[in-house]
Motif scaffolding. Structure first.
Motif, mmCIF file in Angstrom:
data_model
loop_
_atom_site.group_PDB
_atom_site.id
_atom_site.type_symbol
_atom_site.label_atom_id
_atom_site.label_comp_id
_atom_site.label_asym_id
_atom_site.label_seq_id
_atom_site.Cartn_x
_atom_site.Cartn_y
_atom_site.Cartn_z
ATOM 1 N N UNK A 166 8.562 -8.791 -6.404
ATOM 2 C CA UNK A 166 7.081 -9.003 -4.746
ATOM 3 C C UNK A 166 6.889 -7.846 -4.567
ATOM 4 N N UNK A 167 7.803 -6.869 -4.885
ATOM 5 C CA UNK A 167 7.963 -5.053 -4.725
ATOM 6 C C UNK A 167 5.701 -5.114 -5.023
ATOM 7 N N UNK A 168 5.306 -5.458 -6.335
ATOM 8 C CA UNK A 168 4.796 -5.288 -6.896
ATOM 9 C C UNK A 168 3.476 -5.567 -5.720
ATOM 10 N N UNK A 169 3.495 -6.363 -4.888
ATOM 11 C CA UNK A 169 2.157 -6.532 -4.294
ATOM 12 C C UNK A 169 2.927 -5.442 -3.132
ATOM 13 N N UNK A 170 2.952 -4.524 -2.772
ATOM 14 C CA UNK A 170 3.142 -3.724 -1.988
ATOM 15 C C UNK A 170 2.498 -3.092 -2.879
ATOM 16 N N UNK A 171 3.000 -2.500 -4.053
ATOM 17 C CA UNK A 171 2.746 -0.928 -4.650
ATOM 18 C C UNK A 171 1.052 -1.233 -4.754
ATOM 19 N N UNK A 259 -2.425 9.940 -2.742
ATOM 20 C CA UNK A 259 -3.124 9.179 -1.782
ATOM 21 C C UNK A 259 -2.020 8.154 -2.198
ATOM 22 N N UNK A 260 -1.969 8.354 -3.058
ATOM 23 C CA UNK A 260 -1.131 5.875 -2.959
ATOM 24 C C UNK A 260 0.621 5.983 -2.599
ATOM 25 N N UNK A 261 0.743 7.410 -3.248
ATOM 26 C CA UNK A 261 2.481 6.965 -2.357
ATOM 27 C C UNK A 261 2.324 7.457 -1.373
ATOM 28 N N UNK A 262 1.490 7.876 -0.747
ATOM 29 C CA UNK A 262 1.005 7.325 1.132
ATOM 30 C C UNK A 262 0.976 6.384 1.025
ATOM 31 N N UNK A 263 0.166 5.399 0.811
ATOM 32 C CA UNK A 263 -0.104 4.315 1.262
ATOM 33 C C UNK A 263 0.870 2.997 0.443
ATOM 34 N N UNK A 264 1.652 3.351 -0.236
ATOM 35 C CA UNK A 264 2.645 2.676 -0.520
ATOM 36 C C UNK A 264 3.444 2.433 0.498
ATOM 37 N N UNK A 265 4.036 3.807 1.038
ATOM 38 C CA UNK A 265 4.993 3.933 1.679
ATOM 39 C C UNK A 265 4.462 3.638 3.078
ATOM 40 N N UNK A 267 2.493 0.585 2.764
ATOM 41 C CA UNK A 267 2.814 -0.472 3.580
ATOM 42 C C UNK A 267 4.046 -0.936 3.612
ATOM 43 N N UNK A 268 5.349 -0.462 2.855
ATOM 44 C CA UNK A 268 6.514 -0.060 3.613
ATOM 45 C C UNK A 268 6.744 -0.378 5.011
ATOM 46 N N UNK A 269 6.461 1.028 5.565
ATOM 47 C CA UNK A 269 6.735 1.062 6.965
ATOM 48 C C UNK A 269 6.223 -0.384 7.893
ATOM 49 N N UNK A 270 4.886 -0.593 7.671
ATOM 50 C CA UNK A 270 4.110 -1.705 8.078
ATOM 51 C C UNK A 270 5.627 -3.502 8.046
ATOM 52 N N UNK A 271 5.817 -3.245 6.159
ATOM 53 C CA UNK A 271 6.638 -4.454 6.593
ATOM 54 C C UNK A 271 8.050 -4.561 7.613
ATOM 55 N N UNK A 272 8.337 -3.257 7.708
ATOM 56 C CA UNK A 272 9.991 -3.244 8.170
ATOM 57 C C UNK A 272 9.276 -3.579 9.957
ATOM 58 N N UNK A 273 8.704 -3.171 10.230
ATOM 59 C CA UNK A 273 8.204 -3.412 11.406
ATOM 60 C C UNK A 273 7.381 -4.636 12.186
ATOM 61 N N UNK A 274 7.751 -5.425 11.401
ATOM 62 C CA UNK A 274 7.279 -6.900 11.607
ATOM 63 C C UNK A 274 8.088 -7.876 11.837
#
Length: 274
Positions: A166-171, A259-265, A267-274
């Motif tokens: 599933x981590x590939x979805x965030x990536x 830029x891609x790394x910033x978007x990935x980070x 995405x992870x932050x959004x997941x933690x705050x949900x």
């Protein structure tokens, strides 16, 4: 009272991506308008969806899922807690939750809804014209029949890739999910540069858009890899070599990776705050 599944689809959220899914699926006969419900808080959006697609609309999330077997979560990650509170305990085992929320992991969705059958996908905006790319994954509790239906719906949006991890979805969120914005910005800048050379605004934009479109189509259809196609355009000592030298000196590849790394980070932050 739990909702029993009977072949319909409920869309929780009636935004652009949900509308793209409804539009494409109806056009291809994958969904029957009479069996589609959309829960949308804004009356203006409800009226648009009702009049355009002849689907049932409601402001009530819990009412929307009654009598459906597929529940598409198409809300912003920040709205998930509110949605989960309305739907928790109202989903039957026969129903499958299909999330297109950015960053929210399957575990958080399953816990929030008290429902194990969850599929998670990250489509992108070209899905609106059937040219999208989606990476998706599924919980073990999601039945094969539900996975097949999800794949069918995603095929209506364009190409798709299933990931066991599933981590590939965030990536993918950082690459294909946000990627169209990177390309749109590039086209915008290329058009600006063309205007700087004296082209009329409409001509500059058309030139930039058609150049990007044709190049992407060539990359998709040609047997050569993108790197080889770039080399074929780049003559030694020529104009393209001069232009690429400026991009590379400015750290073009490294900047895009940042830029891609910033978007990935994010995405992870959004997941933690949900």
């Amino acid at each position: 009272m739990s909702a029993g599944g009977s072949g319909g689809a409920a869309f929780i959220g009636g935004g652009v991506m949900a509308e793209a899914m409804v539009s494409r699926a109806l056009a291809l006969g994958l969904l029957d308008a009479a069996r589609v419900r959309v829960a949308e808080p804004l009356e203006e959006r409800r009226a648009h969806l009702r009049e355009t697609y002849a689907v049932a609309v409601t402001p009530d999330n819990s009412a929307a899922v009654e009598g459906t077997d597929l529940v598409v979560l198409a809300v912003k990650p920040q709205s998930f807690a509110e949605v989960a509170a309305a739907l928790r305990g109202r989903l039957a085992p026969s129903q499958t939750v299909f999330s297109i929320m950015a960053g929210v992991p399957i575990r958080a969705i399953a816990d929030g809804l008290s429902h194990a059958a969850v599929i998670r996908a990250m489509p992108n905006t070209p899905a609106r014209i059937g040219a999208g790319f989606t990476v998706w994954s599924a919980a073990p509790a999601a039945a094969e029949r539900a996975r097949a239906r999800a794949a069918e719906l995603l095929s209506a949006l364009g190409d798709h890739l299933y990931a066991d991890d599933e981590e590939m979805v965030d990536k993918a969120t950082a690459v294909s999910g946000s990627g169209p914005a990177y390309l749109f910005r590039f086209v915008e800048a290329l058009a600006d540069a063309a205007r700087g050379l004296g082209f009329a605004p409409a001509d500059a934009e058309r030139m930039a858009v058609r150049t990007a479109l044709g190049s992407a189509q060539l990359a998709a259809q040609a047997p050569e890899a993108p790197a080889r196609l770039r080399e074929m355009v780049t003559s030694k000592g020529g104009t393209t070599e001069a232009a690429l030298a400026v991009l590379e000196a400015s750290g073009f590849a490294a900047l895009l990776d940042d830029a891609v790394q910033a978007a990935y980070r994010r995405a992870l932050e959004l997941g933690k705050s949900a």
